[in-house]
Design a protein around this motif. Structure first.
Motif, PDB file in Angstrom:
ATOM      1  N   GLN A  93      -0.409   9.972  10.935  1.00 53.01           N
ATOM      2  CA  GLN A  93      -0.202   9.366   9.617  1.00 53.01           C
ATOM      3  C   GLN A  93      -1.538   8.956   8.985  1.00 53.01           C
ATOM      4  OE1 GLN A  93       2.593   8.898   7.578  1.00 53.01           O
ATOM      5  NE2 GLN A  93       3.405  10.386   9.024  1.00 53.01           N
ATOM      6  N   ALA A  94      -2.434   8.431   9.791  1.00 53.22           N
ATOM      7  CA  ALA A  94      -3.747   8.042   9.273  1.00 53.22           C
ATOM      8  C   ALA A  94      -4.448   9.257   8.664  1.00 53.22           C
ATOM      9  CB  ALA A  94      -4.607   7.419  10.378  1.00 53.22           C
ATOM     10  N   LEU A  95      -4.462  10.360   9.384  1.00 51.60           N
ATOM     11  CA  LEU A  95      -5.115  11.576   8.875  1.00 51.60           C
ATOM     12  C   LEU A  95      -4.423  12.104   7.631  1.00 51.60           C
ATOM     13  CD1 LEU A  95      -6.050  13.361  12.208  1.00 51.60           C
ATOM     14  CD2 LEU A  95      -7.600  12.292  10.563  1.00 51.60           C
ATOM     15  N   LYS A  96      -3.103  12.038   7.616  1.00 53.43           N
ATOM     16  CA  LYS A  96      -2.348  12.477   6.436  1.00 53.43           C
ATOM     17  C   LYS A  96      -2.810  11.699   5.205  1.00 53.43           C
ATOM     18  CE  LYS A  96       2.077  11.655   4.282  1.00 53.43           C
ATOM     19  NZ  LYS A  96       3.412  11.100   4.420  1.00 53.43           N
ATOM     20  N   TRP A  97      -2.868  10.366   5.315  1.00 51.74           N
ATOM     21  CA  TRP A  97      -3.220   9.532   4.163  1.00 51.74           C
ATOM     22  C   TRP A  97      -4.703   9.640   3.825  1.00 51.74           C
ATOM     23  CZ3 TRP A  97       0.383   8.590   0.964  1.00 51.74           C
ATOM     24  CH2 TRP A  97       1.689   8.401   1.405  1.00 51.74           C
ATOM     25  N   PHE A  98      -5.564   9.777   4.832  1.00 51.83           N
ATOM     26  CA  PHE A  98      -6.991  10.001   4.545  1.00 51.83           C
ATOM     27  C   PHE A  98      -7.161  11.301   3.748  1.00 51.83           C
ATOM     28  CE2 PHE A  98      -8.344   7.294   8.352  1.00 51.83           C
ATOM     29  CZ  PHE A  98      -8.900   6.298   7.564  1.00 51.83           C
ATOM     30  N   ALA A 104      -4.112   4.486   5.178  1.00 53.99           N
ATOM     31  CA  ALA A 104      -4.680   5.237   6.305  1.00 53.99           C
ATOM     32  C   ALA A 104      -5.422   4.308   7.254  1.00 53.99           C
ATOM     33  CB  ALA A 104      -5.615   6.333   5.790  1.00 53.99           C
ATOM     34  N   MET A 105      -6.173   3.365   6.691  1.00 54.16           N
ATOM     35  CA  MET A 105      -6.897   2.401   7.529  1.00 54.16           C
ATOM     36  C   MET A 105      -5.933   1.540   8.343  1.00 54.16           C
ATOM     37  SD  MET A 105     -10.159   2.874   7.236  1.00 54.16           S
ATOM     38  CE  MET A 105     -10.843   1.367   7.889  1.00 54.16           C
ATOM     39  N   MET A 106      -4.819   1.165   7.751  1.00 53.22           N
ATOM     40  CA  MET A 106      -3.827   0.362   8.476  1.00 53.22           C
ATOM     41  C   MET A 106      -3.251   1.164   9.646  1.00 53.22           C
ATOM     42  SD  MET A 106      -4.085  -2.421   6.742  1.00 53.22           S
ATOM     43  CE  MET A 106      -2.740  -3.578   6.882  1.00 53.22           C
ATOM     44  N   TYR A 155       0.836  -1.205   0.000  1.00 49.99           N
ATOM     45  CA  TYR A 155       0.000   0.000   0.000  1.00 49.99           C
ATOM     46  C   TYR A 155       0.874   1.260   0.000  1.00 49.99           C
ATOM     47  CZ  TYR A 155      -4.262  -2.664   1.284  1.00 49.99           C
ATOM     48  OH  TYR A 155      -5.340  -3.516   1.314  1.00 49.99           O
ATOM     49  N   SER A 156       1.962   1.242   0.771  1.00 50.62           N
ATOM     50  CA  SER A 156       2.848   2.402   0.857  1.00 50.62           C
ATOM     51  C   SER A 156       3.477   2.724  -0.496  1.00 50.62           C
ATOM     52  CB  SER A 156       3.966   2.158   1.881  1.00 50.62           C
ATOM     53  OG  SER A 156       3.443   2.077   3.175  1.00 50.62           O
ATOM     54  N   LYS A 157       3.919   1.682  -1.194  1.00 48.39           N
ATOM     55  CA  LYS A 157       4.535   1.894  -2.513  1.00 48.39           C
ATOM     56  C   LYS A 157       3.534   2.547  -3.468  1.00 48.39           C
ATOM     57  CE  LYS A 157       7.757  -1.979  -2.183  1.00 48.39           C
ATOM     58  NZ  LYS A 157       9.055  -1.693  -2.783  1.00 48.39           N
ATOM     59  N   ALA A 170      -4.727   3.715  11.116  1.00 47.22           N
ATOM     60  CA  ALA A 170      -5.814   3.991  12.058  1.00 47.22           C
ATOM     61  C   ALA A 170      -6.132   2.795  12.938  1.00 47.22           C
ATOM     62  CB  ALA A 170      -7.068   4.419  11.295  1.00 47.22           C
ATOM     63  N   ASN A 171      -5.865   1.591  12.430  1.00 49.24           N
ATOM     64  CA  ASN A 171      -6.162   0.375  13.191  1.00 49.24           C
ATOM     65  C   ASN A 171      -4.920  -0.296  13.767  1.00 49.24           C
ATOM     66  OD1 ASN A 171      -9.145   0.017  12.897  1.00 49.24           O
ATOM     67  ND2 ASN A 171      -8.558   0.260  10.753  1.00 49.24           N
ATOM     68  N   GLY A 172      -3.749   0.251  13.471  1.00 52.38           N
ATOM     69  CA  GLY A 172      -2.511  -0.344  13.973  1.00 52.38           C
ATOM     70  C   GLY A 172      -2.275  -1.729  13.422  1.00 52.38           C
ATOM     71  N   LEU A 173      -2.595  -1.937  12.157  1.00 52.02           N
ATOM     72  CA  LEU A 173      -2.422  -3.242  11.520  1.00 52.02           C
ATOM     73  C   LEU A 173      -1.157  -3.241  10.664  1.00 52.02           C
ATOM     74  CD1 LEU A 173      -6.101  -3.850  10.350  1.00 52.02           C
ATOM     75  CD2 LEU A 173      -4.946  -4.850  12.329  1.00 52.02           C
ATOM     76  N   GLY A 174      -0.162  -4.041  11.071  1.00 48.40           N
ATOM     77  CA  GLY A 174       1.075  -4.143  10.322  1.00 48.40           C
ATOM     78  C   GLY A 174       2.002  -2.967  10.525  1.00 48.40           C
ATOM     79  N   ILE A 175       1.562  -2.031  11.322  1.00 53.43           N
ATOM     80  CA  ILE A 175       2.322  -0.813  11.580  1.00 53.43           C
ATOM     81  C   ILE A 175       1.794  -0.228  12.890  1.00 53.43           C
ATOM     82  CG2 ILE A 175       0.801   0.810  10.358  1.00 53.43           C
ATOM     83  CD1 ILE A 175       3.480   1.842   9.028  1.00 53.43           C
ATOM     84  N   GLN A 176       2.622   0.548  13.550  1.00 50.11           N
ATOM     85  CA  GLN A 176       2.180   1.140  14.815  1.00 50.11           C
ATOM     86  C   GLN A 176       1.015   2.098  14.575  1.00 50.11           C
ATOM     87  OE1 GLN A 176       5.339   2.786  17.123  1.00 50.11           O
ATOM     88  NE2 GLN A 176       3.964   3.766  18.587  1.00 50.11           N
ATOM     89  N   LEU A 177      -0.003   1.998  15.428  1.00 47.50           N
ATOM     90  CA  LEU A 177      -1.138   2.909  15.340  1.00 47.50           C
ATOM     91  C   LEU A 177      -0.617   4.347  15.384  1.00 47.50           C
ATOM     92  CD1 LEU A 177      -4.561   2.514  16.827  1.00 47.50           C
ATOM     93  CD2 LEU A 177      -3.391   4.664  17.230  1.00 47.50           C
TER      94      LEU A 177
END
Length: 127
Positions: A110-115, A95-97, A79-81, A99-106
């Motif tokens: 960063q979530a707001l930036k990507w949203f 952003a969802m990842m 997703y990052s790439k 926001a939920n701390g999935l595979g990366i620290q919550l």
């Protein structure tokens, strides 16, 4: 089913008609048909070469454990790439990842930036 899974499918439908390469079309069609082995075979080389649409779908496959073991870290990587290349759907999923701390620290910043980036690009159009 994750809340954004439907949105991933909407993205795939949009990409099919968007003048994609033959391999990308075949890979996305296979993904839609849940033929994940063919999807991976067609999309992985494109993702490795930097094709954002393929990277987004490969990320979704890892995110949902479709044809590959569920691996949120791999999903975040793909997703990052794609997100870094301006793929609004990957930006939303990333952003969802966060926001939920999935595979990366919550990380709400960063979530707001990507949203926000996804929204600016008109990301995630529902079906």
């Amino acid at each position: 089913m994750k809340p954004y899974s439907r949105l991933i499918l909407a993205t795939i439908f949009l990409m099919i008609g968007a003048g994609c390469t033959d391999h990308l079309k075949e890979g996305i069609s296979a993904y839609k048909e849940k033929n994940y082995a063919v999807a991976l075979k067609e999309l992985q080389p494109l993702a490795d070469k930097g094709k954002a649409e393929a990277q987004m779908v490969i990320g979704a496959m890892y995110d949902n454990g479709e044809g590959v073991p569920m691996d949120y870290r791999q999903a975040v990587m793909w997703y990052s790439k794609a997100a870094d290349q301006g793929n609004a759907n990957a930006q939303y999923n990333l952003a969802m990842m966060y926001a939920n701390g999935l595979g990366i620290q919550l990380d709400w910043v960063q979530a707001l930036k990507w949203f926000n980036l996804a929204a600016l690009l008109g990301g995630m159009k529902p079906m």
